[in-house]
Design a protein around this motif. Structure first.
Motif, mmCIF file in Angstrom:
data_model
loop_
_atom_site.group_PDB
_atom_site.id
_atom_site.type_symbol
_atom_site.label_atom_id
_atom_site.label_comp_id
_atom_site.label_asym_id
_atom_site.label_seq_id
_atom_site.Cartn_x
_atom_site.Cartn_y
_atom_site.Cartn_z
ATOM 1 N N LEU A 1 47.825 76.966 -13.935
ATOM 2 C CA LEU A 1 49.225 76.642 -13.676
ATOM 3 C C LEU A 1 49.612 77.530 -12.501
ATOM 4 C CD1 LEU A 1 51.476 74.873 -14.809
ATOM 5 C CD2 LEU A 1 52.031 76.694 -16.399
ATOM 6 N N THR A 2 49.969 76.919 -11.379
ATOM 7 C CA THR A 2 50.223 77.662 -10.142
ATOM 8 C C THR A 2 51.693 77.586 -9.770
ATOM 9 O OG1 THR A 2 47.984 77.219 -9.349
ATOM 10 C CG2 THR A 2 49.613 77.865 -7.698
ATOM 11 N N VAL A 3 52.285 78.766 -9.538
ATOM 12 C CA VAL A 3 53.664 78.865 -9.084
ATOM 13 C C VAL A 3 53.626 79.329 -7.631
ATOM 14 C CG1 VAL A 3 55.905 79.967 -9.440
ATOM 15 C CG2 VAL A 3 54.450 79.439 -11.417
ATOM 16 N N SER A 4 54.320 78.583 -6.759
ATOM 17 C CA SER A 4 54.332 78.893 -5.332
ATOM 18 C C SER A 4 55.696 79.422 -4.901
ATOM 19 C CB SER A 4 54.007 77.642 -4.511
ATOM 20 O OG SER A 4 52.739 77.140 -4.859
ATOM 21 N N PHE A 5 55.664 80.415 -4.021
ATOM 22 C CA PHE A 5 56.868 81.033 -3.461
ATOM 23 C C PHE A 5 56.881 80.840 -1.952
ATOM 24 C CE2 PHE A 5 56.112 83.514 -7.290
ATOM 25 C CZ PHE A 5 57.379 83.751 -7.797
ATOM 26 N N ASP A 6 58.096 80.771 -1.369
ATOM 27 C CA ASP A 6 58.205 80.812 0.087
ATOM 28 C C ASP A 6 58.364 82.273 0.518
ATOM 29 O OD1 ASP A 6 60.901 81.524 -0.335
ATOM 30 O OD2 ASP A 6 61.677 79.569 0.283
ATOM 31 N N VAL A 7 58.479 82.502 1.809
ATOM 32 C CA VAL A 7 58.531 83.867 2.331
ATOM 33 C C VAL A 7 59.796 84.617 1.882
ATOM 34 C CG1 VAL A 7 59.636 83.342 4.554
ATOM 35 C CG2 VAL A 7 58.010 85.264 4.386
ATOM 36 N N GLN B 1 48.059 84.409 -18.680
ATOM 37 C CA GLN B 1 47.534 85.543 -17.928
ATOM 38 C C GLN B 1 47.661 85.258 -16.439
ATOM 39 O OE1 GLN B 1 43.626 86.926 -19.196
ATOM 40 N NE2 GLN B 1 43.903 85.778 -21.093
ATOM 41 N N LEU B 2 48.234 86.187 -15.714
ATOM 42 C CA LEU B 2 48.270 86.082 -14.260
ATOM 43 C C LEU B 2 46.899 86.523 -13.761
ATOM 44 C CD1 LEU B 2 49.632 85.650 -11.530
ATOM 45 C CD2 LEU B 2 50.590 87.957 -11.727
ATOM 46 N N LEU B 3 46.198 85.611 -13.094
ATOM 47 C CA LEU B 3 44.835 85.899 -12.658
ATOM 48 C C LEU B 3 44.754 86.316 -11.201
ATOM 49 C CD1 LEU B 3 43.034 82.843 -14.306
ATOM 50 C CD2 LEU B 3 43.346 85.145 -15.241
ATOM 51 N N THR B 4 45.424 85.523 -10.343
ATOM 52 C CA THR B 4 45.278 85.713 -8.904
ATOM 53 C C THR B 4 46.605 85.503 -8.196
ATOM 54 O OG1 THR B 4 43.051 84.768 -9.061
ATOM 55 C CG2 THR B 4 43.981 84.947 -6.863
ATOM 56 N N VAL B 5 46.845 86.334 -7.195
ATOM 57 C CA VAL B 5 47.968 86.149 -6.280
ATOM 58 C C VAL B 5 47.363 85.991 -4.895
ATOM 59 C CG1 VAL B 5 50.010 87.196 -5.236
ATOM 60 C CG2 VAL B 5 49.561 87.505 -7.686
ATOM 61 N N VAL B 6 47.691 84.879 -4.233
ATOM 62 C CA VAL B 6 47.201 84.638 -2.877
ATOM 63 C C VAL B 6 48.397 84.637 -1.939
ATOM 64 C CG1 VAL B 6 45.996 83.044 -1.335
ATOM 65 C CG2 VAL B 6 45.236 83.299 -3.706
ATOM 66 N N LEU B 7 48.328 85.464 -0.914
ATOM 67 C CA LEU B 7 49.390 85.591 0.085
ATOM 68 C C LEU B 7 48.893 84.976 1.387
ATOM 69 C CD1 LEU B 7 50.005 89.289 -0.809
ATOM 70 C CD2 LEU B 7 51.563 87.409 -1.331
ATOM 71 N N GLN B 8 49.567 83.940 1.842
ATOM 72 C CA GLN B 8 49.185 83.241 3.074
ATOM 73 C C GLN B 8 50.152 83.688 4.171
ATOM 74 O OE1 GLN B 8 49.411 79.487 0.755
ATOM 75 N NE2 GLN B 8 47.484 79.027 1.795
ATOM 76 N N VAL B 9 49.810 84.790 4.812
ATOM 77 C CA VAL B 9 50.754 85.428 5.727
ATOM 78 C C VAL B 9 50.961 84.680 7.035
ATOM 79 C CG1 VAL B 9 50.550 87.730 4.738
ATOM 80 C CG2 VAL B 9 48.959 87.025 6.536
ATOM 81 N N ASP B 10 50.167 83.663 7.307
ATOM 82 C CA ASP B 10 50.431 82.827 8.480
ATOM 83 C C ASP B 10 51.323 81.643 8.115
ATOM 84 O OD1 ASP B 10 48.366 81.677 7.013
ATOM 85 O OD2 ASP B 10 47.291 80.935 8.775
ATOM 86 N N GLU C 1 57.284 76.706 4.108
ATOM 87 C CA GLU C 1 55.860 76.787 3.809
ATOM 88 C C GLU C 1 55.622 77.635 2.562
ATOM 89 O OE1 GLU C 1 53.375 76.661 7.831
ATOM 90 O OE2 GLU C 1 54.739 78.372 7.778
ATOM 91 N N VAL C 2 54.489 77.379 1.899
ATOM 92 C CA VAL C 2 54.088 78.197 0.747
ATOM 93 C C VAL C 2 53.508 79.507 1.271
ATOM 94 C CG1 VAL C 2 52.504 78.373 -1.198
ATOM 95 C CG2 VAL C 2 53.711 76.219 -0.759
ATOM 96 N N PHE C 3 54.144 80.603 0.895
ATOM 97 C CA PHE C 3 53.751 81.937 1.341
ATOM 98 C C PHE C 3 52.866 82.635 0.311
ATOM 99 C CE2 PHE C 3 54.726 86.542 1.758
ATOM 100 C CZ PHE C 3 54.283 86.747 3.058
ATOM 101 N N ALA C 4 53.152 82.439 -0.969
ATOM 102 C CA ALA C 4 52.396 83.107 -2.029
ATOM 103 C C ALA C 4 52.206 82.156 -3.202
ATOM 104 C CB ALA C 4 53.130 84.359 -2.494
ATOM 105 N N THR C 5 51.028 82.235 -3.811
ATOM 106 C CA THR C 5 50.778 81.470 -5.025
ATOM 107 C C THR C 5 50.328 82.419 -6.127
ATOM 108 O OG1 THR C 5 48.509 80.970 -4.323
ATOM 109 C CG2 THR C 5 50.192 79.309 -3.857
ATOM 110 N N PHE C 6 50.830 82.151 -7.334
ATOM 111 C CA PHE C 6 50.469 82.909 -8.528
ATOM 112 C C PHE C 6 49.735 81.947 -9.454
ATOM 113 C CE2 PHE C 6 53.355 86.798 -8.746
ATOM 114 C CZ PHE C 6 53.664 86.789 -7.397
ATOM 115 N N ASP C 7 48.483 82.243 -9.784
ATOM 116 C CA ASP C 7 47.673 81.389 -10.649
ATOM 117 C C ASP C 7 47.628 81.963 -12.059
ATOM 118 O OD1 ASP C 7 47.020 79.598 -8.614
ATOM 119 O OD2 ASP C 7 45.259 80.761 -8.024
ATOM 120 N N TYR C 8 48.023 81.145 -13.035
ATOM 121 C CA TYR C 8 48.076 81.541 -14.441
ATOM 122 C C TYR C 8 47.122 80.695 -15.262
ATOM 123 C CZ TYR C 8 52.500 83.882 -13.355
ATOM 124 O OH TYR C 8 53.468 84.707 -12.829
ATOM 125 N N SER C 9 46.636 81.277 -16.367
ATOM 126 C CA SER C 9 45.809 80.533 -17.313
ATOM 127 C C SER C 9 46.057 81.061 -18.716
ATOM 128 C CB SER C 9 44.325 80.691 -16.968
ATOM 129 O OG SER C 9 43.527 80.041 -17.935
#
Length: 167
Positions: A149-155, A116-125, A131-139
């Motif tokens: 289980l966290t998958v990180s994306f760049d910008v 299940q995708l629970l949370t998406v965090v966007l770090q716009v700075d 740098e890690v721009f977005a993280t997707f947290d799964y459980s």
């Protein structure tokens, strides 16, 4: 000072001079918490806000890319993905089958499909390419475990890391 964006509307300033915005978006039949954060408002370029808006609008595609990255990690027994699956197979035992959306007989793939995708965090700075721009947290079992289980994306939208956290 709060800022305004076409997609996000008013983005509030935090007490420490950063930015914060959150909402819940639907992805299929799931409600996902989306947070936009910045520690320093002055480090947030306009294109980062536009990239964050585009990511939210294409959430289904980014979810698919994240899951593809998780599948790719299965080839390494030492990967975060393999460790997460092994831990939950051991911890949940036979009750894991009740959590699976698909039951093809390939437990690793079935667990990944059932996350299940629970949370998406966007770090716009964090808009630099390294740098890690977005993280997707799964459980697999958010009601039973804090393990994520966290998958990180760049910008640019490339997967840059897969990690586990919690427990």
């Amino acid at each position: 000072m709060a800022i305004e964006h076409d997609f996000f509307g008013i983005i509030d300033e935090t007490a420490s001079g950063g930015l914060a915005w959150d909402d819940t978006v639907e992805l299929g039949d799931q409600a996902i918490d989306v947070e936009l954060l910045a520690d320093d408002e002055s480090r947030v370029p306009e294109f980062a806000l536009d990239s964050a808006a585009a990511l939210i609008q294409a959430l289904e595609g980014f979810d698919a890319r994240a899951r593809d990255a998780l599948v790719a990690e299965l080839s390494s027994r030492q990967s975060a993905t393999s460790s997460y699956i092994d831990e939950h197979v051991e911890k949940l035992g036979d009750s894991l089958v009740d959590l699976l959306v698909h039951n093809s007989g390939d437990i690793a793939i079935d667990v990944l499909r059932s996350l299940q995708l629970l949370t998406v965090v966007l770090q716009v700075d964090h808009a630099d390419e390294d740098e890690v721009f977005a993280t997707f947290d799964y459980s697999i079992a958010p009601d039973e475990s804090d393990a994520l289980l966290t998958v990180s994306f760049d910008v640019r939208g490339d997967v840059v890391a897969v990690e586990t956290s919690g427990e």
